[in-house]
Design a protein around this motif. Structure first.
Motif, PDB file in Angstrom:
ATOM      1  N   ILE A 172       0.869  -1.181   0.000  1.00 28.29           N
ATOM      2  CA  ILE A 172       0.000   0.000   0.000  1.00 28.29           C
ATOM      3  C   ILE A 172       0.902   1.226   0.000  1.00 28.29           C
ATOM      4  N   CYS A 173       0.681   2.138  -0.945  1.00 30.60           N
ATOM      5  CA  CYS A 173       1.671   3.190  -1.141  1.00 30.60           C
ATOM      6  C   CYS A 173       1.035   4.480  -1.631  1.00 30.60           C
ATOM      7  N   ALA A 174       1.603   5.589  -1.189  1.00 32.01           N
ATOM      8  CA  ALA A 174       1.245   6.886  -1.736  1.00 32.01           C
ATOM      9  C   ALA A 174       1.750   6.962  -3.176  1.00 32.01           C
ATOM     10  N   PRO A 175       1.252   7.889  -3.974  1.00 37.51           N
ATOM     11  CA  PRO A 175       1.745   8.019  -5.354  1.00 37.51           C
ATOM     12  C   PRO A 175       3.259   8.190  -5.386  1.00 37.51           C
TER      13      PRO A 175
ATOM     14  N   ALA B  15      -1.505   3.257  -8.235  1.00 33.87           N
ATOM     15  CA  ALA B  15      -1.176   4.051  -7.046  1.00 33.87           C
ATOM     16  C   ALA B  15      -0.532   5.377  -7.423  1.00 33.87           C
ATOM     17  N   ALA B  16       0.220   5.388  -8.527  1.00 37.58           N
ATOM     18  CA  ALA B  16       0.893   6.612  -8.970  1.00 37.58           C
ATOM     19  C   ALA B  16      -0.040   7.564  -9.703  1.00 37.58           C
ATOM     20  N   GLY B  17      -1.251   7.097  -9.980  1.00 34.71           N
ATOM     21  CA  GLY B  17      -2.192   7.934 -10.713  1.00 34.71           C
ATOM     22  C   GLY B  17      -2.082   7.786 -12.212  1.00 34.71           C
ATOM     23  N   CYS B  18      -1.429   6.711 -12.666  1.00 40.32           N
ATOM     24  CA  CYS B  18      -1.237   6.447 -14.091  1.00 40.32           C
ATOM     25  C   CYS B  18      -2.317   5.483 -14.592  1.00 40.32           C
ATOM     26  N   SER B  19      -2.425   5.360 -15.900  1.00 42.31           N
ATOM     27  CA  SER B  19      -3.238   4.331 -16.514  1.00 42.31           C
ATOM     28  C   SER B  19      -2.512   2.992 -16.413  1.00 42.31           C
ATOM     29  N   THR B  20      -3.268   1.901 -16.457  1.00 43.56           N
ATOM     30  CA  THR B  20      -2.627   0.586 -16.504  1.00 43.56           C
ATOM     31  C   THR B  20      -2.289   0.191 -17.944  1.00 43.56           C
ATOM     32  N   ARG B  21      -2.617   1.022 -18.898  1.00 42.67           N
ATOM     33  CA  ARG B  21      -2.173   0.798 -20.276  1.00 42.67           C
ATOM     34  C   ARG B  21      -0.704   1.189 -20.388  1.00 42.67           C
ATOM     35  N   LYS B  22       0.002   0.509 -21.250  1.00 46.14           N
ATOM     36  CA  LYS B  22       1.445   0.769 -21.363  1.00 46.14           C
ATOM     37  C   LYS B  22       1.890   0.730 -22.808  1.00 46.14           C
TER      38      LYS B  22
END
Length: 275
Positions: A154-157, A203-210
């Motif tokens: 569990i992590c902050a961005p 968690a970082a606020g990114c999309s899971t698309r890559k």
């Protein structure tokens, strides 16, 4: 002092990667400290905390990764601690957490440190501990680098760059691993890349698309999309790669030389200070 009650030994002020000790509570803990020859006490320097794998030690980590030398070229201070008995506590608190935070307290009190450019990196068990440490103390770390374990607490961005080989039989790569590769023992239950990396991205606020780019014959570079400005989540998949640090001079079957993880990590850190 930010954390704990520590007593510090004399610290050699010369450049290099030298053994040191620190007393935290009733324990004397050992580590290596690398001060670059370019260090200027009037200019804030970045810091990287480099954690060894299970059964290793600080000297092995320094040699295996070449982190102190490569970091010194870029003006970073390196802090390379020793675990007790070669194994880190995989918990958010305890003796090891006190030790690592006391080390950072000492370095930040003794040197001119850029507090927006403090980073954690690790190999194997040290990678897992680096992730836990950075996620437990997100105000202190700008980014994290994970080699051969990318378990997502569990992590902050946070910005993260990770590396894992598809032939790793020590820690599961998971979906996409080489056929026939099997992990047994205490790590067998760990989630693989296809679970961990999307977790870091979300968690970082990114999309899971890559996006995926091939590097040479054996490396894929994944970059997760739509991250907030100044934040990145990236992964290097090593085809037929074993449980190893990419680019290490300890060459062998399955140890890629296509990329140098330490150089990539330090460039990534340089591009991702705290906003």
């Amino acid at each position: 002092m930010r954390h704990g009650a520590a007593r510090w030994s004399y610290c050699q002020k010369e450049p290099g990667d030298v053994p040191e000790s620190i007393a935290v509570g009733n324990l004397v803990r050992t580590y290596r400290l690398g001060i670059p020859s370019s260090y200027n006490p009037n200019e804030p320097a970045p810091v990287v905390l480099s954690l060894h794998g299970a059964g290793g030690n600080a000297l092995v980590q320094s040699l295996y990764t070449d982190m102190p030398m490569e970091a010194a070229k870029r003006g970073l201070i390196t802090v390379t601690p020793d675990a007790i008995g070669g194994n880190w506590q995989i918990s958010a608190n305890g003796l090891d957490d006190d030790f690592l935070m006391s080390l950072l307290d000492y370095v930040e009190a003794s040197y001119c440190v850029n507090l927006k450019a403090v980073y954690a990196a690790g190999f194997s068990l040290g990678s897992w501990k680096a992730a836990i440490t950075a996620c437990t103390h997100p105000s202190r770390f700008a980014a994290v680098a994970l080699v051969a374990v990318e378990v997502h607490p569990i992590c902050a961005p946070m910005s993260v760059v990770a590396f894992h080989g598809t032939a790793d039989n020590v820690v599961p790569y998971g979906k996409g691993a080489d056929p026939g590769v099997k992990v047994t023992g205490p790590n067998a239950h760990l989630p693989g890349v296809s679970v961990n990396m999307p977790g870091w991205a979300r968690a970082a606020g990114c999309s899971t698309r890559k996006t995926t780019t091939k590097i040479g014959r054996d490396v894929e570079h994944w970059i997760y999309q739509r991250c907030p400005k100044g934040r990145s989540v990236e992964f290097y998949s090593i085809k037929h790669g074993v449980h190893a640090w990419p680019g290490t001079f300890f060459k062998g079957p399955g140890v890629t030389q296509t990329i140098h993880a330490t150089q990539i990590i330090l460039a990534f850190f340089g591009a991702h200070p705290k906003p």
